[in-house]
Write a protein that holds these residues in place. Structure first.
Motif, mmCIF file in Angstrom:
data_model
loop_
_atom_site.group_PDB
_atom_site.id
_atom_site.type_symbol
_atom_site.label_atom_id
_atom_site.label_comp_id
_atom_site.label_asym_id
_atom_site.label_seq_id
_atom_site.Cartn_x
_atom_site.Cartn_y
_atom_site.Cartn_z
ATOM 1 N N GLY A 1 0.773 -1.237 0.000
ATOM 2 C CA GLY A 1 0.000 0.000 0.000
ATOM 3 C C GLY A 1 0.800 1.279 0.000
ATOM 4 O O GLY A 1 0.307 2.316 -0.429
ATOM 5 N N ILE A 2 2.045 1.249 0.496
ATOM 6 C CA ILE A 2 2.829 2.476 0.586
ATOM 7 C C ILE A 2 3.501 2.767 -0.741
ATOM 8 O O ILE A 2 4.168 1.917 -1.325
ATOM 9 N N GLY A 3 3.320 3.998 -1.232
ATOM 10 C CA GLY A 3 3.994 4.474 -2.422
ATOM 11 C C GLY A 3 4.906 5.634 -2.075
ATOM 12 O O GLY A 3 5.233 5.872 -0.906
ATOM 13 N N ASN A 4 5.293 6.381 -3.093
ATOM 14 C CA ASN A 4 6.299 7.419 -2.899
ATOM 15 C C ASN A 4 5.856 8.542 -1.972
ATOM 16 O O ASN A 4 6.650 9.069 -1.198
ATOM 17 N N VAL A 5 4.580 8.931 -2.071
ATOM 18 C CA VAL A 5 4.100 10.021 -1.208
ATOM 19 C C VAL A 5 4.148 9.588 0.247
ATOM 20 O O VAL A 5 4.766 10.265 1.103
ATOM 21 N N TYR A 6 3.515 8.475 0.544
ATOM 22 C CA TYR A 6 3.467 8.032 1.938
ATOM 23 C C TYR A 6 4.845 7.667 2.467
ATOM 24 O O TYR A 6 5.140 7.890 3.647
ATOM 25 N N LYS A 7 5.711 7.099 1.621
ATOM 26 C CA LYS A 7 7.068 6.773 2.064
ATOM 27 C C LYS A 7 7.737 7.989 2.696
ATOM 28 O O LYS A 7 8.219 7.955 3.829
ATOM 29 N N SER A 8 7.740 9.104 1.958
ATOM 30 C CA SER A 8 8.385 10.317 2.462
ATOM 31 C C SER A 8 7.644 10.894 3.664
ATOM 32 O O SER A 8 8.260 11.324 4.653
ATOM 33 N N GLU A 9 6.323 10.894 3.596
ATOM 34 C CA GLU A 9 5.537 11.557 4.634
ATOM 35 C C GLU A 9 5.551 10.823 5.977
ATOM 36 O O GLU A 9 5.679 11.441 7.030
ATOM 37 N N VAL A 10 5.409 9.500 5.949
ATOM 38 C CA VAL A 10 5.355 8.780 7.225
ATOM 39 C C VAL A 10 6.726 8.740 7.891
ATOM 40 O O VAL A 10 6.828 8.792 9.122
ATOM 41 N N LEU A 11 7.790 8.678 7.090
ATOM 42 C CA LEU A 11 9.129 8.713 7.681
ATOM 43 C C LEU A 11 9.412 10.081 8.291
ATOM 44 O O LEU A 11 10.049 10.178 9.345
ATOM 45 N N PHE A 12 8.938 11.142 7.632
ATOM 46 C CA PHE A 12 9.093 12.474 8.233
ATOM 47 C C PHE A 12 8.314 12.570 9.538
ATOM 48 O O PHE A 12 8.825 13.068 10.544
ATOM 49 N N HIS A 13 7.077 12.101 9.523
ATOM 50 C CA HIS A 13 6.249 12.200 10.735
ATOM 51 C C HIS A 13 6.909 11.507 11.912
ATOM 52 O O HIS A 13 6.864 12.009 13.046
ATOM 53 N N GLU A 14 7.537 10.357 11.661
ATOM 54 C CA GLU A 14 8.173 9.609 12.749
ATOM 55 C C GLU A 14 9.626 10.006 12.968
ATOM 56 O O GLU A 14 10.306 9.433 13.818
ATOM 57 N N LYS A 15 10.125 11.004 12.193
ATOM 58 C CA LYS A 15 11.481 11.543 12.346
ATOM 59 C C LYS A 15 12.551 10.466 12.165
ATOM 60 O O LYS A 15 13.526 10.395 12.917
ATOM 61 N N LEU A 16 12.369 9.644 11.134
ATOM 62 C CA LEU A 16 13.285 8.536 10.875
ATOM 63 C C LEU A 16 14.080 8.792 9.598
ATOM 64 O O LEU A 16 13.545 9.295 8.616
ATOM 65 N N ASP A 17 15.359 8.420 9.619
ATOM 66 C CA ASP A 17 16.253 8.574 8.482
ATOM 67 C C ASP A 17 15.878 7.561 7.393
ATOM 68 O O ASP A 17 15.991 6.353 7.617
ATOM 69 N N PRO A 18 15.469 8.021 6.206
ATOM 70 C CA PRO A 18 15.062 7.083 5.148
ATOM 71 C C PRO A 18 16.205 6.229 4.613
ATOM 72 O O PRO A 18 15.956 5.185 4.006
ATOM 73 N N PHE A 19 17.447 6.670 4.838
ATOM 74 C CA PHE A 19 18.593 6.030 4.206
ATOM 75 C C PHE A 19 19.325 5.057 5.116
ATOM 76 O O PHE A 19 20.216 4.331 4.671
ATOM 77 N N VAL B 1 6.628 17.101 3.403
ATOM 78 C CA VAL B 1 7.884 17.169 2.654
ATOM 79 C C VAL B 1 7.755 16.796 1.178
ATOM 80 O O VAL B 1 8.588 17.222 0.366
ATOM 81 N N TYR B 2 6.773 16.007 0.805
ATOM 82 C CA TYR B 2 6.697 15.484 -0.552
ATOM 83 C C TYR B 2 6.606 16.613 -1.581
ATOM 84 O O TYR B 2 5.770 17.504 -1.467
ATOM 85 N N ARG B 3 7.515 16.574 -2.570
ATOM 86 C CA ARG B 3 7.620 17.578 -3.623
ATOM 87 C C ARG B 3 7.847 18.988 -3.082
ATOM 88 O O ARG B 3 7.441 19.971 -3.701
ATOM 89 N N ARG B 4 8.513 19.100 -1.947
ATOM 90 C CA ARG B 4 8.802 20.409 -1.361
ATOM 91 C C ARG B 4 10.313 20.663 -1.287
ATOM 92 O O ARG B 4 10.761 21.467 -0.472
ATOM 93 N N ALA B 5 11.094 20.024 -2.141
ATOM 94 C CA ALA B 5 12.549 20.205 -2.112
ATOM 95 C C ALA B 5 12.905 21.682 -2.249
ATOM 96 O O ALA B 5 12.395 22.394 -3.118
ATOM 97 N N GLY B 6 13.787 22.150 -1.358
ATOM 98 C CA GLY B 6 14.217 23.539 -1.361
ATOM 99 C C GLY B 6 13.345 24.457 -0.532
ATOM 100 O O GLY B 6 13.779 25.570 -0.178
ATOM 101 N N GLU B 7 12.148 24.032 -0.186
ATOM 102 C CA GLU B 7 11.269 24.851 0.641
ATOM 103 C C GLU B 7 11.563 24.595 2.116
ATOM 104 O O GLU B 7 12.064 23.534 2.494
ATOM 105 N N PRO B 8 11.237 25.549 2.990
ATOM 106 C CA PRO B 8 11.537 25.360 4.409
ATOM 107 C C PRO B 8 10.627 24.334 5.068
ATOM 108 O O PRO B 8 9.425 24.283 4.788
#
Length: 273
Positions: free
Chosen positions: A161-179, A229-236
């Motif tokens: 069920g998880i795609g690119n949007v949720y991948k970035s968003e849920v990792l941000f919400h939980e403050k986890l390093d994606p890499f 964060v999704y599609r917000r590269a460069g924005e604060p």
């Protein structure tokens, strides 16, 4: 690419009109299949990013929309919003026509084949499934200790069920390093990640209105968008004002958006990043 919540919404739209109804006409890739005419649709369900339509004689229609596919539902005689030439599946029942346009995957299976099928039978626990198996999902994550977390949670064999949007968003919400590799995270962190993923996907899956905008930022203030964060590269970053970054991950080089301050790097990054 549509994610699990989108497929859940599609299934919820199609099911009331199709389930229990006899097939009047059926076309797959512009070929009419008479053997399904007269048989009934028994069930429409989303499974991760896949849609399954079951018929009472033992056939299952499987579609995967990937980037460009979509399902439409029309009343009898209603003008279609897309060209007939782009229709991959046409499923007509009395008074209603369900049309799948531009689906790169559209095929028929026997019900008995679904469990062992390479595309739908090997999926991990469905995050939007009523009987989501967290224990199995955790086992699947732990079976990939060296995989970057952002890659592992996108693997449909781990959780569906998880795609690119949720991948970035849920990792941000939980403050986890994606890499960082999965092995760098505790069971508690992974459990919270799965729980939040389920909750926010369910919120979006069940939101009213066809034009619903997916949101993962539940307590946003004035001026903030629906995602963090999704599609917000460069924005604060909305939380700390640090510029959002984007890097690509995995064999398919999928984009991952993250805040380097809110999601601090954990030791050495995985070589598979």
């Amino acid at each position: 690419m549509p994610e699990g919540d989108t497929l859940f919404r599609i299934a919820a739209q199609l099911a009331p009109s199709l389930e229990g109804q006899p097939v009047v006409a059926f076309e797959l890739q512009h070929v009419a299949l008479e053997r399904l005419v007269g048989h009934r649709v028994t069930r429409v369900e989303a499974r991760g990013k896949n849609l399954l339509v079951y018929f009472d004689e033992g056939t299952v229609l499987h579609t995967h929309l990937r980037m460009g596919g979509t399902w439409h539902l029309y009343r009898k005689g209603e003008r279609w919003r897309r060209s007939l030439a782009t229709a991959t599946v046409i499923l007509a029942v009395p008074d209603v026509v369900a049309v799948c346009f531009r689906a790169p995957v559209a095929r028929l299976l026997r019900t008995s084949m679904v469990r062992g099928d390479s595309m739908v039978g090997k999926l991990g626990p469905d995050l939007l499934g009523e009987s989501f198996d967290e224990v199995k999902a955790m086992e699947h994550l732990r079976a990939q200790p060296g995989a970057p977390l952002g890659v592992a949670i996108m693997d449909q064999r781990v959780v569906a069920g998880i795609g690119n949007v949720y991948k970035s968003e849920v990792l941000f919400h939980e403050k986890l390093d994606p890499f960082a590799p999965v092995s760098f995270f505790s069971d508690e962190e992974l459990s919270r990640l799965l729980a939040y993923s389920r909750r926010i996907m369910a919120v979006n899956a069940n939101a009213p209105g066809k034009g619903h905008t997916r949101t993962t930022r539940e307590s946003r203030t004035r001026g903030e968008g629906p995602v963090s964060v999704y599609r917000r590269a460069g924005e604060p970053c909305y939380d700390c004002r640090t510029p959002i970054l984007m890097e690509r991950q995995g064999e398919l080089r999928r984009s991952t958006y993250y805040c380097p301050r809110c999601q601090p790097e954990r030791r050495e990054r995985s070589a598979a990043s």
